[in-house]
Design a protein around this motif. Structure first.
Motif, PDB file in Angstrom:
ATOM      1  N   PHE A   4       0.836  -1.199   0.000  1.00 52.86           N
ATOM      2  CA  PHE A   4       0.000   0.000   0.000  1.00 52.86           C
ATOM      3  C   PHE A   4       0.869   1.247   0.000  1.00 52.86           C
ATOM      4  O   PHE A   4       0.641   2.178  -0.787  1.00 52.86           O
ATOM      5  CB  PHE A   4      -0.924  -0.006   1.222  1.00 52.86           C
ATOM      6  N   ASP A   5       1.880   1.275   0.870  1.00 45.95           N
ATOM      7  CA  ASP A   5       2.773   2.437   0.937  1.00 45.95           C
ATOM      8  C   ASP A   5       3.481   2.679  -0.384  1.00 45.95           C
ATOM      9  O   ASP A   5       3.695   3.817  -0.790  1.00 45.95           O
ATOM     10  CB  ASP A   5       3.811   2.263   2.048  1.00 45.95           C
ATOM     11  N   ARG A   6       3.866   1.612  -1.064  1.00 45.89           N
ATOM     12  CA  ARG A   6       4.563   1.741  -2.331  1.00 45.89           C
ATOM     13  C   ARG A   6       3.647   2.297  -3.416  1.00 45.89           C
ATOM     14  O   ARG A   6       4.060   3.101  -4.252  1.00 45.89           O
ATOM     15  CB  ARG A   6       5.090   0.359  -2.754  1.00 45.89           C
ATOM     16  N   VAL A   7       2.386   1.878  -3.402  1.00 51.07           N
ATOM     17  CA  VAL A   7       1.447   2.311  -4.428  1.00 51.07           C
ATOM     18  C   VAL A   7       0.909   3.709  -4.127  1.00 51.07           C
ATOM     19  O   VAL A   7       0.680   4.502  -5.033  1.00 51.07           O
ATOM     20  CB  VAL A   7       0.298   1.287  -4.574  1.00 51.07           C
ATOM     21  N   ASP A   8       0.732   4.048  -2.848  1.00 51.00           N
ATOM     22  CA  ASP A   8       0.227   5.362  -2.439  1.00 51.00           C
ATOM     23  C   ASP A   8       1.361   6.376  -2.525  1.00 51.00           C
ATOM     24  O   ASP A   8       1.905   6.831  -1.526  1.00 51.00           O
ATOM     25  CB  ASP A   8      -0.337   5.283  -1.019  1.00 51.00           C
ATOM     26  N   ASP A  55       1.551   9.513  -3.251  1.00 52.23           N
ATOM     27  CA  ASP A  55       1.422  10.859  -2.695  1.00 52.23           C
ATOM     28  C   ASP A  55       1.179  10.843  -1.185  1.00 52.23           C
ATOM     29  O   ASP A  55       0.947  11.880  -0.570  1.00 52.23           O
ATOM     30  CB  ASP A  55       0.334  11.666  -3.411  1.00 52.23           C
ATOM     31  N   ASP A  56       1.256   9.664  -0.570  1.00 54.20           N
ATOM     32  CA  ASP A  56       1.147   9.493   0.885  1.00 54.20           C
ATOM     33  C   ASP A  56      -0.097  10.143   1.484  1.00 54.20           C
ATOM     34  O   ASP A  56      -0.063  10.671   2.591  1.00 54.20           O
ATOM     35  CB  ASP A  56       2.395  10.047   1.595  1.00 54.20           C
ATOM     36  N   ASP A  57      -1.227  10.070   0.765  1.00 53.62           N
ATOM     37  CA  ASP A  57      -2.448  10.659   1.309  1.00 53.62           C
ATOM     38  C   ASP A  57      -3.339   9.628   2.002  1.00 53.62           C
ATOM     39  O   ASP A  57      -4.437   9.942   2.433  1.00 53.62           O
ATOM     40  CB  ASP A  57      -3.233  11.412   0.229  1.00 53.62           C
ATOM     41  N   GLY A  58      -2.858   8.383   2.106  1.00 55.15           N
ATOM     42  CA  GLY A  58      -3.603   7.348   2.817  1.00 55.15           C
ATOM     43  C   GLY A  58      -4.641   6.626   1.986  1.00 55.15           C
ATOM     44  O   GLY A  58      -5.352   5.764   2.502  1.00 55.15           O
ATOM     45  N   VAL A  59      -4.733   6.942   0.701  1.00 55.21           N
ATOM     46  CA  VAL A  59      -5.634   6.236  -0.209  1.00 55.21           C
ATOM     47  C   VAL A  59      -4.914   6.018  -1.533  1.00 55.21           C
ATOM     48  O   VAL A  59      -3.986   6.751  -1.880  1.00 55.21           O
ATOM     49  CB  VAL A  59      -6.958   7.013  -0.455  1.00 55.21           C
ATOM     50  N   ILE A  60      -5.347   5.001  -2.260  1.00 56.34           N
ATOM     51  CA  ILE A  60      -4.775   4.711  -3.571  1.00 56.34           C
ATOM     52  C   ILE A  60      -5.779   5.164  -4.623  1.00 56.34           C
ATOM     53  O   ILE A  60      -6.901   4.656  -4.677  1.00 56.34           O
ATOM     54  CB  ILE A  60      -4.459   3.207  -3.738  1.00 56.34           C
ATOM     55  N   SER A  61      -5.376   6.129  -5.409  1.00 59.40           N
ATOM     56  CA  SER A  61      -6.230   6.624  -6.483  1.00 59.40           C
ATOM     57  C   SER A  61      -6.129   5.679  -7.676  1.00 59.40           C
ATOM     58  O   SER A  61      -5.219   4.844  -7.767  1.00 59.40           O
ATOM     59  CB  SER A  61      -5.804   8.028  -6.894  1.00 59.40           C
ATOM     60  N   ALA A  62      -7.059   5.855  -8.612  1.00 57.11           N
ATOM     61  CA  ALA A  62      -7.018   5.052  -9.836  1.00 57.11           C
ATOM     62  C   ALA A  62      -5.713   5.298 -10.592  1.00 57.11           C
ATOM     63  O   ALA A  62      -5.124   4.367 -11.156  1.00 57.11           O
ATOM     64  CB  ALA A  62      -8.223   5.378 -10.714  1.00 57.11           C
ATOM     65  N   ASP A  63      -5.235   6.547 -10.593  1.00 59.63           N
ATOM     66  CA  ASP A  63      -3.981   6.866 -11.279  1.00 59.63           C
ATOM     67  C   ASP A  63      -2.801   6.162 -10.618  1.00 59.63           C
ATOM     68  O   ASP A  63      -1.911   5.641 -11.302  1.00 59.63           O
ATOM     69  CB  ASP A  63      -3.742   8.379 -11.284  1.00 59.63           C
ATOM     70  N   GLU A  64      -2.759   6.172  -9.281  1.00 56.42           N
ATOM     71  CA  GLU A  64      -1.662   5.497  -8.574  1.00 56.42           C
ATOM     72  C   GLU A  64      -1.705   3.997  -8.841  1.00 56.42           C
ATOM     73  O   GLU A  64      -0.661   3.367  -9.033  1.00 56.42           O
ATOM     74  CB  GLU A  64      -1.755   5.760  -7.066  1.00 56.42           C
ATOM     75  N   PHE A  65      -2.913   3.428  -8.859  1.00 58.12           N
ATOM     76  CA  PHE A  65      -3.058   1.998  -9.115  1.00 58.12           C
ATOM     77  C   PHE A  65      -2.568   1.666 -10.518  1.00 58.12           C
ATOM     78  O   PHE A  65      -1.826   0.706 -10.726  1.00 58.12           O
ATOM     79  CB  PHE A  65      -4.519   1.583  -8.934  1.00 58.12           C
ATOM     80  N   ALA A  66      -2.962   2.476 -11.496  1.00 60.38           N
ATOM     81  CA  ALA A  66      -2.529   2.251 -12.879  1.00 60.38           C
ATOM     82  C   ALA A  66      -1.017   2.398 -13.006  1.00 60.38           C
ATOM     83  O   ALA A  66      -0.356   1.605 -13.683  1.00 60.38           O
ATOM     84  CB  ALA A  66      -3.243   3.228 -13.818  1.00 60.38           C
ATOM     85  N   ALA A  67      -0.447   3.412 -12.334  1.00 67.70           N
ATOM     86  CA  ALA A  67       1.007   3.625 -12.396  1.00 67.70           C
ATOM     87  C   ALA A  67       1.744   2.434 -11.794  1.00 67.70           C
ATOM     88  O   ALA A  67       2.784   2.009 -12.314  1.00 67.70           O
ATOM     89  CB  ALA A  67       1.383   4.916 -11.671  1.00 67.70           C
ATOM     90  N   ALA A  68       1.210   1.881 -10.705  1.00 65.30           N
ATOM     91  CA  ALA A  68       1.839   0.706 -10.089  1.00 65.30           C
ATOM     92  C   ALA A  68       1.818  -0.470 -11.054  1.00 65.30           C
ATOM     93  O   ALA A  68       2.801  -1.204 -11.173  1.00 65.30           O
ATOM     94  CB  ALA A  68       1.130   0.351  -8.783  1.00 65.30           C
ATOM     95  N   GLY A  69       0.711  -0.636 -11.750  1.00 61.53           N
ATOM     96  CA  GLY A  69       0.623  -1.707 -12.746  1.00 61.53           C
ATOM     97  C   GLY A  69       1.628  -1.524 -13.863  1.00 61.53           C
ATOM     98  O   GLY A  69       2.259  -2.482 -14.314  1.00 61.53           O
TER      99      GLY A  69
END
Length: 161
Positions: A116-120, A122-136
């Motif tokens: 979660f920390d790696r995907v989040d 911007d460290d805002d405590g939630v994973i946005s769709a953009d962050e999820f896509a970037a992780a992929g």
């Protein structure tokens, strides 16, 4: 349906990546300055090999040039004691020097938190769709790099590159 399968695959890959990273982090890794014995800002093969020689010498407590089962066990026990002390220091919420069951996160919880920390990003405590896509995308890039190095492309067997 395809989106659910893709999301499940991405999450599974992230968890597996987190596990591999955890295993790597748990190994003792010296920093660059430690390996750069002569301090010239560059590592030679000899400097890299000297680390292994120094570790052998530390374990060879009777200095006979050989490691006995007792010496190897003592070294392993010392490393385990260090890891245990670090774990207590990290998770002992009530400061009693002991870990109660509710203070110990499970391995799955630790992996999920690291993932979660790696995907989040911007460290805002939630994973946005953009962050999820970037992780992929980052995972796909890593898989591609492994394939280029002669790996077996995520089929459960890691190639050396």
């Amino acid at each position: 349906m395809k989106t659910k399968i893709l999301m499940a695959a991405l999450l599974s890959g992230l968890v597996m990546t987190a596990g591999a990273v955890q295993a790597q982090q748990e190994r003792e890794r010296p920093d660059f300055a430690t390996l750069d014995v002569n301090g010239d800002g560059a590592l030679t093969l000899e400097e890299m090999q000297s680390r292994g020689q120094a570790r052998f010498a530390e374990m060879d407590t009777d200095s006979d040039g050989a490691l006995s089962a007792e010496e190897m066990s003592a070294a392993a026990n010392a490393r385990a004691a260090e890891r245990a002390a670090k774990m207590i220091a990290r998770f002992d919420e009530n400061g009693d020097g002991l870990l109660q069951q509710d203070e110990m996160p499970t391995r799955a919880e630790r992996q999920a938190a690291r993932m979660f920390d790696r995907v989040d990003t911007d460290d805002d405590g939630v994973i946005s769709a953009d962050e999820f896509a970037a992780a992929g995308e980052r995972m796909d890039e890593r898989r591609g790099e492994r394939g280029e190095r002669g790996g077996h492309g995520g089929h459960g067997h890691k190639g050396r590159g």
